[in-house]
Scaffold this motif. Structure first.
Motif, PDB file in Angstrom:
ATOM      1  N   VAL A 443       0.857  -1.182   0.000  1.00  0.00           N
ATOM      2  CA  VAL A 443       0.000   0.000   0.000  1.00  0.00           C
ATOM      3  C   VAL A 443       0.889   1.227   0.000  1.00  0.00           C
ATOM      4  O   VAL A 443       2.075   1.157   0.382  1.00  0.00           O
ATOM      5  CB  VAL A 443      -0.943   0.012   1.216  1.00  0.00           C
ATOM      6  CG1 VAL A 443      -1.828  -1.207   1.224  1.00  0.00           C
ATOM      7  CG2 VAL A 443      -0.143   0.108   2.506  1.00  0.00           C
ATOM      8  N   PRO A 444       0.352   2.388  -0.428  1.00  0.00           N
ATOM      9  CA  PRO A 444       1.159   3.605  -0.348  1.00  0.00           C
ATOM     10  C   PRO A 444       1.509   3.942   1.101  1.00  0.00           C
ATOM     11  O   PRO A 444       0.776   3.616   2.037  1.00  0.00           O
ATOM     12  CB  PRO A 444       0.259   4.669  -0.982  1.00  0.00           C
ATOM     13  CG  PRO A 444      -0.699   3.911  -1.843  1.00  0.00           C
ATOM     14  CD  PRO A 444      -0.929   2.618  -1.145  1.00  0.00           C
ATOM     15  N   LYS A 445       2.610   4.591   1.260  1.00  0.00           N
ATOM     16  CA  LYS A 445       3.055   4.971   2.600  1.00  0.00           C
ATOM     17  C   LYS A 445       2.067   5.909   3.276  1.00  0.00           C
ATOM     18  O   LYS A 445       1.836   5.833   4.491  1.00  0.00           O
ATOM     19  CB  LYS A 445       4.442   5.625   2.496  1.00  0.00           C
ATOM     20  CG  LYS A 445       5.030   6.025   3.822  1.00  0.00           C
ATOM     21  CD  LYS A 445       6.401   6.643   3.631  1.00  0.00           C
ATOM     22  CE  LYS A 445       6.985   7.083   4.965  1.00  0.00           C
ATOM     23  NZ  LYS A 445       8.326   7.723   4.775  1.00  0.00           N
ATOM     24  N   ASP A 446       1.394   6.800   2.466  1.00  0.00           N
ATOM     25  CA  ASP A 446       0.438   7.747   3.040  1.00  0.00           C
ATOM     26  C   ASP A 446      -0.858   7.086   3.447  1.00  0.00           C
ATOM     27  O   ASP A 446      -1.710   7.734   4.087  1.00  0.00           O
ATOM     28  CB  ASP A 446       0.144   8.866   2.031  1.00  0.00           C
ATOM     29  CG  ASP A 446       1.386   9.716   1.756  1.00  0.00           C
ATOM     30  OD1 ASP A 446       2.284   9.723   2.629  1.00  0.00           O
ATOM     31  OD2 ASP A 446       1.457  10.342   0.687  1.00  0.00           O
ATOM     32  N   ALA A 447      -1.073   5.839   3.054  1.00  0.00           N
ATOM     33  CA  ALA A 447      -2.313   5.154   3.420  1.00  0.00           C
ATOM     34  C   ALA A 447      -2.282   4.660   4.856  1.00  0.00           C
ATOM     35  O   ALA A 447      -3.319   4.255   5.389  1.00  0.00           O
ATOM     36  CB  ALA A 447      -2.581   3.993   2.462  1.00  0.00           C
ATOM     37  N   VAL A 448      -1.095   4.619   5.473  1.00  0.00           N
ATOM     38  CA  VAL A 448      -0.967   4.112   6.842  1.00  0.00           C
ATOM     39  C   VAL A 448      -0.885   5.295   7.787  1.00  0.00           C
ATOM     40  O   VAL A 448      -0.049   6.198   7.601  1.00  0.00           O
ATOM     41  CB  VAL A 448       0.281   3.216   6.985  1.00  0.00           C
ATOM     42  CG1 VAL A 448       0.384   2.675   8.396  1.00  0.00           C
ATOM     43  CG2 VAL A 448       0.220   2.063   5.990  1.00  0.00           C
ATOM     44  N   VAL A 449      -1.774   5.323   8.757  1.00  0.00           N
ATOM     45  CA  VAL A 449      -1.787   6.366   9.787  1.00  0.00           C
ATOM     46  C   VAL A 449      -1.746   5.687  11.147  1.00  0.00           C
ATOM     47  O   VAL A 449      -1.893   4.456  11.255  1.00  0.00           O
ATOM     48  CB  VAL A 449      -3.042   7.256   9.650  1.00  0.00           C
ATOM     49  CG1 VAL A 449      -3.029   8.023   8.340  1.00  0.00           C
ATOM     50  CG2 VAL A 449      -4.314   6.428   9.779  1.00  0.00           C
ATOM     51  N   ARG A 450      -1.599   6.476  12.163  1.00  0.00           N
ATOM     52  CA  ARG A 450      -1.569   5.940  13.523  1.00  0.00           C
ATOM     53  C   ARG A 450      -2.803   6.431  14.261  1.00  0.00           C
ATOM     54  O   ARG A 450      -3.103   7.621  14.300  1.00  0.00           O
ATOM     55  CB  ARG A 450      -0.304   6.381  14.244  1.00  0.00           C
ATOM     56  CG  ARG A 450       0.983   5.890  13.590  1.00  0.00           C
ATOM     57  CD  ARG A 450       2.187   6.139  14.473  1.00  0.00           C
ATOM     58  NE  ARG A 450       2.192   5.276  15.637  1.00  0.00           N
ATOM     59  CZ  ARG A 450       2.695   4.044  15.641  1.00  0.00           C
ATOM     60  NH1 ARG A 450       3.204   3.537  14.536  1.00  0.00           N
ATOM     61  NH2 ARG A 450       2.667   3.330  16.746  1.00  0.00           N
ATOM     62  N   ARG A 451      -3.521   5.490  14.825  1.00  0.00           N
ATOM     63  CA  ARG A 451      -4.664   5.789  15.662  1.00  0.00           C
ATOM     64  C   ARG A 451      -4.449   5.128  17.024  1.00  0.00           C
ATOM     65  O   ARG A 451      -4.274   3.906  17.103  1.00  0.00           O
ATOM     66  CB  ARG A 451      -5.955   5.240  15.027  1.00  0.00           C
ATOM     67  CG  ARG A 451      -6.432   6.029  13.820  1.00  0.00           C
ATOM     68  CD  ARG A 451      -7.028   7.385  14.238  1.00  0.00           C
ATOM     69  NE  ARG A 451      -7.509   8.143  13.108  1.00  0.00           N
ATOM     70  CZ  ARG A 451      -8.740   8.019  12.608  1.00  0.00           C
ATOM     71  NH1 ARG A 451      -9.578   7.158  13.122  1.00  0.00           N
ATOM     72  NH2 ARG A 451      -9.113   8.762  11.582  1.00  0.00           N
ATOM     73  N   ASN A 452      -4.456   5.969  18.047  1.00  0.00           N
ATOM     74  CA  ASN A 452      -4.242   5.473  19.414  1.00  0.00           C
ATOM     75  C   ASN A 452      -2.909   4.733  19.541  1.00  0.00           C
ATOM     76  O   ASN A 452      -2.816   3.701  20.218  1.00  0.00           O
ATOM     77  CB  ASN A 452      -5.393   4.566  19.844  1.00  0.00           C
ATOM     78  CG  ASN A 452      -6.731   5.291  19.863  1.00  0.00           C
ATOM     79  OD1 ASN A 452      -6.786   6.488  20.189  1.00  0.00           O
ATOM     80  ND2 ASN A 452      -7.805   4.589  19.529  1.00  0.00           N
ATOM     81  N   GLY A 453      -1.912   5.230  18.846  1.00  0.00           N
ATOM     82  CA  GLY A 453      -0.580   4.643  18.940  1.00  0.00           C
ATOM     83  C   GLY A 453      -0.372   3.409  18.114  1.00  0.00           C
ATOM     84  O   GLY A 453       0.704   2.795  18.185  1.00  0.00           O
ATOM     85  N   ARG A 454      -1.365   2.990  17.312  1.00  0.00           N
ATOM     86  CA  ARG A 454      -1.232   1.784  16.505  1.00  0.00           C
ATOM     87  C   ARG A 454      -1.373   2.143  15.033  1.00  0.00           C
ATOM     88  O   ARG A 454      -2.213   2.988  14.659  1.00  0.00           O
ATOM     89  CB  ARG A 454      -2.309   0.753  16.871  1.00  0.00           C
ATOM     90  CG  ARG A 454      -2.203   0.229  18.301  1.00  0.00           C
ATOM     91  CD  ARG A 454      -3.141  -0.936  18.493  1.00  0.00           C
ATOM     92  NE  ARG A 454      -2.862  -2.007  17.554  1.00  0.00           N
ATOM     93  CZ  ARG A 454      -3.632  -3.105  17.440  1.00  0.00           C
ATOM     94  NH1 ARG A 454      -4.731  -3.228  18.179  1.00  0.00           N
ATOM     95  NH2 ARG A 454      -3.301  -4.045  16.578  1.00  0.00           N
ATOM     96  N   PRO A 455      -0.549   1.501  14.142  1.00  0.00           N
ATOM     97  CA  PRO A 455      -0.704   1.760  12.709  1.00  0.00           C
ATOM     98  C   PRO A 455      -1.996   1.151  12.185  1.00  0.00           C
ATOM     99  O   PRO A 455      -2.370   0.033  12.561  1.00  0.00           O
ATOM    100  CB  PRO A 455       0.534   1.097  12.096  1.00  0.00           C
ATOM    101  CG  PRO A 455       0.937   0.057  13.081  1.00  0.00           C
ATOM    102  CD  PRO A 455       0.546   0.575  14.435  1.00  0.00           C
ATOM    103  N   CYS A 456      -2.664   1.881  11.314  1.00  0.00           N
ATOM    104  CA  CYS A 456      -3.907   1.386  10.735  1.00  0.00           C
ATOM    105  C   CYS A 456      -4.132   2.046   9.383  1.00  0.00           C
ATOM    106  O   CYS A 456      -3.465   3.023   9.021  1.00  0.00           O
ATOM    107  CB  CYS A 456      -5.098   1.635  11.666  1.00  0.00           C
ATOM    108  SG  CYS A 456      -5.366   3.378  12.040  1.00  0.00           S
TER     109      CYS A 456
END
Length: 501
Positions: A443-456
Motif C-alpha cells: 500500500v502507499p506509505k500515506d495510506a498508513v496512519v496511527r490511531r491510538n498509537g497503533r498503525p492502521c
C-alpha cells in the motif's frame, strides 16, 4: 341590513385564513422537496469522491535491492615472491598480461653482488674448515695426553696403597715377629749364660775352675744381657716410633696421590672443556660461513623466477600505488626478500569482493544470490553467490562521516559468453536483493496512519457512509510503499491518502 354585512365579513375572514394555511402548506412541501433534492445531490457527490480516493489491495512484487561497488578477483592466485635474501634490482621482466607456461622464466634479478659475496665467503669457508680440522686434532691429542696423565696418577695411587697394605699386613708383622723370636732367643741364651756363670763361679769356689773361666763366663753373660737389652730396645723403638712414622708416611703418600688423581682428573676436564670450546667455536664459525654460502647460492638460484603454472602474468603492483601512477614492480626497480613480484591468477574461477553497510549485513547470508553488473553489460548481469562475510567491519570516512562496512566475497557463475567479459582486477557493480516477495500486499506509505498509537488504514463502511480504521502490521518501506504483513487481505479497499484527522 346589518346582519348580511356581518356574515359576509365573516366568510371573507374565513376564506382568507384558509388561503393562508394552504399557502403555508405549499411552501412547506416545496421546502421539504428542495431539502430532499439537495441531500440526494450531496450524497451522490460524496459517493463519487470517495470512490476516487479508494485503492483495491492486490498482491504484487515487493523487492528491495542495494548496489555496491566491487572488485573482481581470482579465487586462487599463484603469487611468486622474491626468494633472494638481498635487496636486488630487476634485470628483466615479461610484460604484464603475457601468457606463459609452467616453468617459463618470467623475471631475472641482478645477482652480481651476491656472486661476489659468495666468492669472499668461500675463502673464509676454507679457512674455517682448516681451523676446525686443527682444533679437532688438538682435542684428540689433548685427550690422549689426559688419559696418560690420569693413568700415571692412578698407577701411583695404586702403588702407594699396595705399599701401605704391604707394610701393615706384611713388613711390620714380620719385623715384630723376628724381633720377638730374636728377643726370646736372647733371653734363653742370657738365662743359659747366667746358669753357666753361676755354675762356673761355684766350681771356682770349690777350686775346680780357675779365675779366667769365671771371667769368661761373666763376659758371656754380659754379652747375652746386652744383646737381649738391645733387642728389647729395638722392639720398643719399632712399636713406639718407627711403626707410627712409617704408617703415617705411607698413609700421607696415599692421601697425597688421591688428591693428585683428583687434580689430574680436574685438570684433564678443564683442558678437555677448553679444547672442546675451541672446537665448538671453530665449528660454529664454520656453520655460519656455510650458512652464508648456502644462503648466497640459494639467493643466486632464486634470482631466476619461473612461472609456477600456466596463465596470464600480472605484476604485483598494489592498486593504491597503481592508481597514483606509481609502479614498484618494473625493470630497474629494487625488490626485497619475500616481496611479491608477479601473480598468475586462475581465471577459470573468479570472485567479487565488496563492502556492505553494517545496517544491511544482517540480511546477507552465505549462499544468497547476487547480481554482478559489468561496465557496458548492465543488461546481462552475472550470477554470483555469497561465499563469506568478514567477522569485523572496515572503517572508512566519507565527507567527515564514518562508514563501517563488512567485506563480502561472492563466487561468480558466468555463462560461456559472460566469461569472456570477465577479467581480474575489474570493477563491477553488485546488486544484492535484501527483500523479494512476489505475492506481497503493498500500500502507499500515506495510506498508513496511527490511531491510538497503533498503525492502521482507513476502509469504507458497508454503505460507504463513513471511513473506519483497520489495524495492520506494516513491514518494509521502499520507494513510498509499505508491505503489510498482517491485517489486510487481497481485494480489500482502503483510502490511498489517509488523513489522521
Amino acid at each position: 341590513m346589518a346582519a348580511p354585512k356581518n356574515s359576509f365579513y365573516a366568510r371573507a375572514v374565513a376564506l382568507r385564513g384558509l388561503l393562508c394555511c394552504r399557502w403555508r402548506l405549499l411552501l412547506l412541501i416545496c421546502a421539504i422537496g428542495a431539502a430532499a433534492a439537495g441531500f440526494a445531490t450531496a450524497r451522490s457527490g460524496d459517493a463519487n469522491g470517495l470512490q476516487s480516493r479508494l485503492l483495491t489491495v492486490q498482491p504484487s512484487r515487493f523487492r528491495i535491492t542495494r548496489e555496491c561497488s566491487g572488485l573482481i578477483e581470482p579465487v586462487t592466485t599463484s603469487v611468486v615472491q622474491s626468494g633472494c635474501h638481498w635487496t636486488v634490482s630487476i634485470l628483466s621482466l615479461v610484460p604484464e598480461g603475457t601468457e606463459v607456461q609452467a616453468g617459463d622464466v618470467v623475471c631475472v634479478l641482478d645477482s652480481s653482488e651476491i656472486q661476489e659475496f659468495l666468492r669472499s665467503r668461500e675463502i673464509s669457508l676454507i679457512r674455517a674448515n682448516a681451523a676446525v680440522t686443527a682444533s679437532l686434532k688438538s682435542e684428540e691429542l689433548q685427550r690422549t695426553a689426559a688419559e696418560r696423565r690420569l693413568s700415571d696418577a692412578q698407577f701411583a695411587l695404586q702403588s702407594a696403597e699396595m705399599d701401605l697394605q704391604q707394610y701393615v699386613h706384611g713388613t711390620h708383622p714380620k719385623q715384630v715377629d723376628k724381633l720377638d723370636r730374636d728377643l726370646q732367643l736372647a733371653e734363653t741364651q742370657k738365662q743359659s749364660a747366667e746358669d753357666e756363670y753361676a755354675f762356673t763361679r761355684r766350681m771356682w769356689m770349690t777350686g775346680v775352675a780357675n779365675r779366667s773361666e769365671v771371667d769368661a763366663a761373666g763376659m758371656a753373660l754380659t754379652n747375652r744381657s746386652v744383646q737381649a737389652g738391645r733387642l728389647a730396645g729395638q722392639k720398643e723403638l719399632l712399636q713406639k716410633f718407627t711403626d707410627p712414622r712409617t704408617r703415617r708416611r705411607l698413609e700421607y703418600n696415599v692421601d697425597h696421590l688421591k688428591l693428585n688423581l683428583a687434580r689430574t682428573d680436574l685438570a684433564n676436564s678443564l683442558a678437555e672443556t677448553r679444547y672442546r670450546m675451541i672446537s665448538l667455536s671453530d665449528q660454529r664459525r664454520l656453520d655460519i660461513y656455510e650458512r652464508y654460502a648456502r644462503t648466497a647460492r640459494e639467493s643466486i638460484e632464486a634470482c631466476t623466477l619461473r612461472a609456477p603454472r600456466a596463465g596470464r602474468v600480472t605484476h604485483a603492483n598494489s592498486w593504491y600505488n597503481r592508481s597514483r601512477g606509481v609502479r614498484t614492480i618494473e625493470e630497474g626497480r629494487s625488490v626485497y626478500y619475500s616481496q611479491a613480484i608477479f601473480e598468475i591468477p586462475d581465471e577459470h574461477e573468479l570472485k567479487i569482493s565488496f563492502g556492505l553497510d553494517e545496517t544491511l549485513v544482517a540480511r546477507a547470508v552465505p549462499g544468497m544470490t547476487v547480481d554482478v553488473k559489468l561496465p557496458g553489460f548492465e543488461q546481462s548481469p552475472v550470477r554470483a553467490a555469497v561465499k563469506s562475510i568478514s567477522n569485523f567491519p572496515k572503517q572508512r570516512w566519507t565527507n567527515g562521516v564514518e562508514i563501517r562496512e563488512y567485506m563480502v566475497e561472492a563466487l561468480l557463475y558466468p555463462t560461456d559468453e559472460q566469461r569472456a567479459q570477465l577479467h581480474p582486477q575489474q570493477d563491477a557493480t553488485v546488486e544484492i536483493t535484501l527483500t523479494d516477495d512476489p505475492q506481497a500486499l503493498v500500500v502507499p506509505k500515506d495510506a498508513v496512519v496511527r490511531r491510538n498509537g497503533r498503525p492502521c488504514v482507513l476502509v469504507p463502511s458497508a454503505d460507504q457512509s463513513e471511513l473506519l480504521p483497520l489495524a495492520v502490521t506494516p513491514g518494509e518501506v521502499h520507494d513510498g510503499e509499505v508491505m503489510i504483513l498482517e491485517g489486510l487481505t487481497a481485494g480489500m479497499q482502503i483510502v490511498r491518502h489517509a488523513d489522521v484527522n
